[in-house]
Scaffold this motif. Structure first.
Motif, PDB file in Angstrom:
ATOM      1  N   ARG A 255     -10.522 -34.023  20.806  1.00 29.80           N
ATOM      2  CA  ARG A 255      -9.579 -33.575  21.849  1.00 29.80           C
ATOM      3  C   ARG A 255      -8.920 -32.255  21.451  1.00 29.80           C
ATOM      4  O   ARG A 255      -8.747 -31.358  22.259  1.00 29.80           O
ATOM      5  CB  ARG A 255      -8.516 -34.649  22.120  1.00 29.80           C
ATOM      6  CG  ARG A 255      -9.004 -35.711  23.098  1.00 29.80           C
ATOM      7  CD  ARG A 255      -7.855 -36.491  23.702  1.00 29.80           C
ATOM      8  NE  ARG A 255      -7.159 -37.283  22.709  1.00 29.80           N
ATOM      9  CZ  ARG A 255      -7.543 -38.501  22.303  1.00 29.80           C
ATOM     10  NH1 ARG A 255      -8.618 -39.065  22.822  1.00 29.80           N
ATOM     11  NH2 ARG A 255      -6.855 -39.150  21.384  1.00 29.80           N
ATOM     12  N   TRP A 256      -8.585 -32.120  20.143  1.00 29.95           N
ATOM     13  CA  TRP A 256      -7.963 -30.858  19.699  1.00 29.95           C
ATOM     14  C   TRP A 256      -8.966 -29.710  19.754  1.00 29.95           C
ATOM     15  O   TRP A 256      -8.652 -28.614  20.214  1.00 29.95           O
ATOM     16  CB  TRP A 256      -7.416 -30.994  18.270  1.00 29.95           C
ATOM     17  CG  TRP A 256      -6.413 -32.093  18.079  1.00 29.95           C
ATOM     18  CD1 TRP A 256      -6.446 -33.072  17.126  1.00 29.95           C
ATOM     19  CD2 TRP A 256      -5.205 -32.319  18.841  1.00 29.95           C
ATOM     20  NE1 TRP A 256      -5.366 -33.900  17.249  1.00 29.95           N
ATOM     21  CE2 TRP A 256      -4.591 -33.470  18.289  1.00 29.95           C
ATOM     22  CE3 TRP A 256      -4.619 -31.694  19.930  1.00 29.95           C
ATOM     23  CZ2 TRP A 256      -3.398 -34.001  18.790  1.00 29.95           C
ATOM     24  CZ3 TRP A 256      -3.426 -32.216  20.440  1.00 29.95           C
ATOM     25  CH2 TRP A 256      -2.829 -33.344  19.872  1.00 29.95           C
ATOM     26  N   LEU A 257     -10.182 -29.988  19.290  1.00 35.01           N
ATOM     27  CA  LEU A 257     -11.196 -28.923  19.260  1.00 35.01           C
ATOM     28  C   LEU A 257     -11.516 -28.425  20.668  1.00 35.01           C
ATOM     29  O   LEU A 257     -11.691 -27.230  20.892  1.00 35.01           O
ATOM     30  CB  LEU A 257     -12.483 -29.419  18.583  1.00 35.01           C
ATOM     31  CG  LEU A 257     -12.367 -29.818  17.107  1.00 35.01           C
ATOM     32  CD1 LEU A 257     -13.674 -30.434  16.609  1.00 35.01           C
ATOM     33  CD2 LEU A 257     -12.003 -28.614  16.238  1.00 35.01           C
ATOM     34  N   ARG A 258     -11.541 -29.365  21.645  1.00 34.97           N
ATOM     35  CA  ARG A 258     -11.853 -28.967  23.029  1.00 34.97           C
ATOM     36  C   ARG A 258     -10.764 -28.075  23.629  1.00 34.97           C
ATOM     37  O   ARG A 258     -11.005 -27.335  24.570  1.00 34.97           O
ATOM     38  CB  ARG A 258     -12.045 -30.214  23.910  1.00 34.97           C
ATOM     39  CG  ARG A 258     -13.386 -30.883  23.723  1.00 34.97           C
ATOM     40  CD  ARG A 258     -13.577 -32.023  24.712  1.00 34.97           C
ATOM     41  NE  ARG A 258     -14.278 -33.137  24.098  1.00 34.97           N
ATOM     42  CZ  ARG A 258     -15.599 -33.187  23.930  1.00 34.97           C
ATOM     43  NH1 ARG A 258     -16.350 -32.215  24.352  1.00 34.97           N
ATOM     44  NH2 ARG A 258     -16.150 -34.221  23.339  1.00 34.97           N
ATOM     45  N   ARG A 259      -9.559 -28.164  23.091  1.00 32.81           N
ATOM     46  CA  ARG A 259      -8.496 -27.275  23.590  1.00 32.81           C
ATOM     47  C   ARG A 259      -8.776 -25.818  23.213  1.00 32.81           C
ATOM     48  O   ARG A 259      -8.340 -24.894  23.883  1.00 32.81           O
ATOM     49  CB  ARG A 259      -7.148 -27.652  22.961  1.00 32.81           C
ATOM     50  CG  ARG A 259      -6.605 -28.916  23.530  1.00 32.81           C
ATOM     51  CD  ARG A 259      -5.165 -29.075  23.143  1.00 32.81           C
ATOM     52  NE  ARG A 259      -4.709 -30.347  23.686  1.00 32.81           N
ATOM     53  CZ  ARG A 259      -3.459 -30.759  23.663  1.00 32.81           C
ATOM     54  NH1 ARG A 259      -2.526 -30.014  23.098  1.00 32.81           N
ATOM     55  NH2 ARG A 259      -3.125 -31.904  24.188  1.00 32.81           N
ATOM     56  N   VAL A 260      -9.451 -25.644  22.056  1.00 26.75           N
ATOM     57  CA  VAL A 260      -9.607 -24.290  21.501  1.00 26.75           C
ATOM     58  C   VAL A 260     -10.923 -23.638  21.936  1.00 26.75           C
ATOM     59  O   VAL A 260     -10.980 -22.439  22.178  1.00 26.75           O
ATOM     60  CB  VAL A 260      -9.514 -24.358  19.953  1.00 26.75           C
ATOM     61  CG1 VAL A 260      -9.804 -23.009  19.322  1.00 26.75           C
ATOM     62  CG2 VAL A 260      -8.115 -24.843  19.547  1.00 26.75           C
ATOM     63  N   ILE A 261     -11.982 -24.440  22.030  1.00 25.79           N
ATOM     64  CA  ILE A 261     -13.307 -23.846  22.287  1.00 25.79           C
ATOM     65  C   ILE A 261     -13.372 -23.264  23.709  1.00 25.79           C
ATOM     66  O   ILE A 261     -12.755 -23.797  24.644  1.00 25.79           O
ATOM     67  CB  ILE A 261     -14.424 -24.904  22.071  1.00 25.79           C
ATOM     68  CG1 ILE A 261     -15.789 -24.215  21.957  1.00 25.79           C
ATOM     69  CG2 ILE A 261     -14.431 -25.972  23.157  1.00 25.79           C
ATOM     70  CD1 ILE A 261     -16.884 -25.136  21.440  1.00 25.79           C
ATOM     71  N   SER A 262     -14.101 -22.177  23.843  1.00 23.79           N
ATOM     72  CA  SER A 262     -14.318 -21.615  25.178  1.00 23.79           C
ATOM     73  C   SER A 262     -15.175 -22.604  25.982  1.00 23.79           C
ATOM     74  O   SER A 262     -16.173 -23.123  25.479  1.00 23.79           O
ATOM     75  CB  SER A 262     -15.051 -20.275  25.050  1.00 23.79           C
ATOM     76  OG  SER A 262     -15.788 -20.046  26.217  1.00 23.79           O
TER      77      SER A 262
END
Ligand SMILES: Cc1ncc(COP(=O)(O)O)c(C=O)c1O
Length: 364
Positions: A236-243
């Motif tokens: 969930r955190w990684l999906r916030r950052v990735i384009s």
């Protein structure tokens, strides 16, 4: 029109201190044993998909979710535990951006894959490098001693590049348990040439992120496709950052065919393992010291003539990678393993080159 008198803005101080990372690309005609790529081709099924992509499909923004679901099935994970990325390099970048800030520490056993340090250096975190043991053995105890409350990321390539060394599952588990407050990234880019994995820990250890690439055994380095497996919360955190669109629609269209053609990858890997054993025997015959490898490359110790050796190989059309500047790798050259036929050629060239540069093995 005269130039406007504007001095452009300066980047953050730490970006000014970074060195530009320049992979030695340029003219790569010849036998490419320098980037650990597949040295032949990708699956013909992927090429069929490419040929069928329509002009109108390219007008749409890519949608990765459906392909992530399919990839999750292939890797026995839940879709919420899978993230497709623009190569593992983007994955490393996204992990660093998601987790690292001022006061955090990144632990790296060295030598290892260069991009961990590159992306970590673009954050405020501090890099802590732990040298490998004799013969590049995994420094488990030294790493555990280096863990502090500030440790936020530990990146391990397994098998490691440029050494080809592996870490046992037991050692990885000890490390993962010793740093419950840190992300432990296990980069399995070379998984196919080794066979060991800890992908089964995804969902059981919330601090573990496993990376796989389609740039090596699958032969898709040009498409830029990587995959992360991790616990739902980390995802969930990684999906916030990735384009949302970093994996392009051509790559997404090709991935199902690449995953489906297991036969192609199995055959390629079989060839590479045969070639790796034969090339190791050839190196022994030449008297060139090397480290046994579980990946699709072998690190050899040429000594002080390393640059001359790489140049002379290039002049004969064989590209190899000088790794002498890596920590603890003085005089070392990394040679990608291709097919048996390609490696017979490479070995023959190597015999000529060693003679030409009057290499005796005594140069140190
Ligand atoms: C350990 C390791 N991880 C990741 C990568 C890069 O993978 P990708 O092409 O998916 O960005 C490499 C490429 O050489 C590698 O050696």
């Amino acid at each position: 029109m005269p130039d406007l008198k504007i001095r452009g803005p300066q980047p953050r101080e730490l970006i000014r201190r970074m060195k530009e990372y320049h992979p030695p690309l340029g003219d790569r005609s010849g036998l490419r044993l320098d980037f650990n790529e597949n040295t032949v081709a990708c699956s013909p099924r992927v090429v069929e998909v490419l040929a069928e992509i329509s002009r109108s499909e390219l007008t749409m923004y890519p949608e990765r979710e459906r392909v992530e679901e399919l990839a999750a099935g292939h890797f026995n994970l839940k879709p919420s535990q899978v993230l497709l990325t623009n190569g593992v390099d983007e994955a490393i970048h996204v992990i660093c951006q998601t987790y690292l800030g001022a006061g955090d520490e990144v632990l790296l056993p060295v030598p290892t894959y260069s991009m961990y340090a590159v992306y970590a250096s673009a954050t405020e975190a501090k890099l802590v490098e732990v040298p490998a043991g004799a013969d590049f053995r995994f420094p488990l105890e030294a790493l555990r001693e280096a863990i502090t409350p500030a440790t936020k990321l530990i990146a391990i390539a397994n098998p490691n590049s440029p050494t080809g060394q592996v870490v046992s599952r037991g050692a990885l588990l000890k490390l993962i348990e010793s740093a419950p407050h840190a992300i432990v990234l296990i980069d399995e880019a070379y998984f196919h040439f080794y066979g060991g994995t800890i992908l089964d820990l995804v969902g059981r250890a919330p601090n573990v992120i496993v990376a796989r690439t389609f740039s090596k055994a699958y032969g898709l380095a040009g498409l830029r496709l990587g995959l992360l497996g991790a616990d739902d919360e980390a995802m969930r955190w990684l999906r916030r950052v990735i384009s949302p669109y970093s994996v392009n629609s051509v790559a997404l269209a090709c991935l199902p065919a690449a995953l489906d053609d297991r036969h192609y990858v199995e055959n390629y890997v079989k060839e590479i393992l045969t070639a790796r054993a034969e090339f190791a025997a050839a190196l022994e015959g030449m008297g060139v010291p090397f480290w046994p490898s579980e990946a699709n490359f072998i690190l050899v110790d040429i000594g002080m003539r390393h640059a001359e050796f790489c140049r002379a190989m290039r002049n004969r059309g064989v590209l190899v990678r000088d790794r002498s500047a890596d920590p603890g790798c003085d005089g070392c050259v990394r040679i990608t393993i291709g097919t048996p036929e390609q490696m017979h050629r490479a070995a023959a060239m190597m015999v000529e080159v060693l003679r030409e540069i009057e290499w005796t093995g005594e140069e140190g």
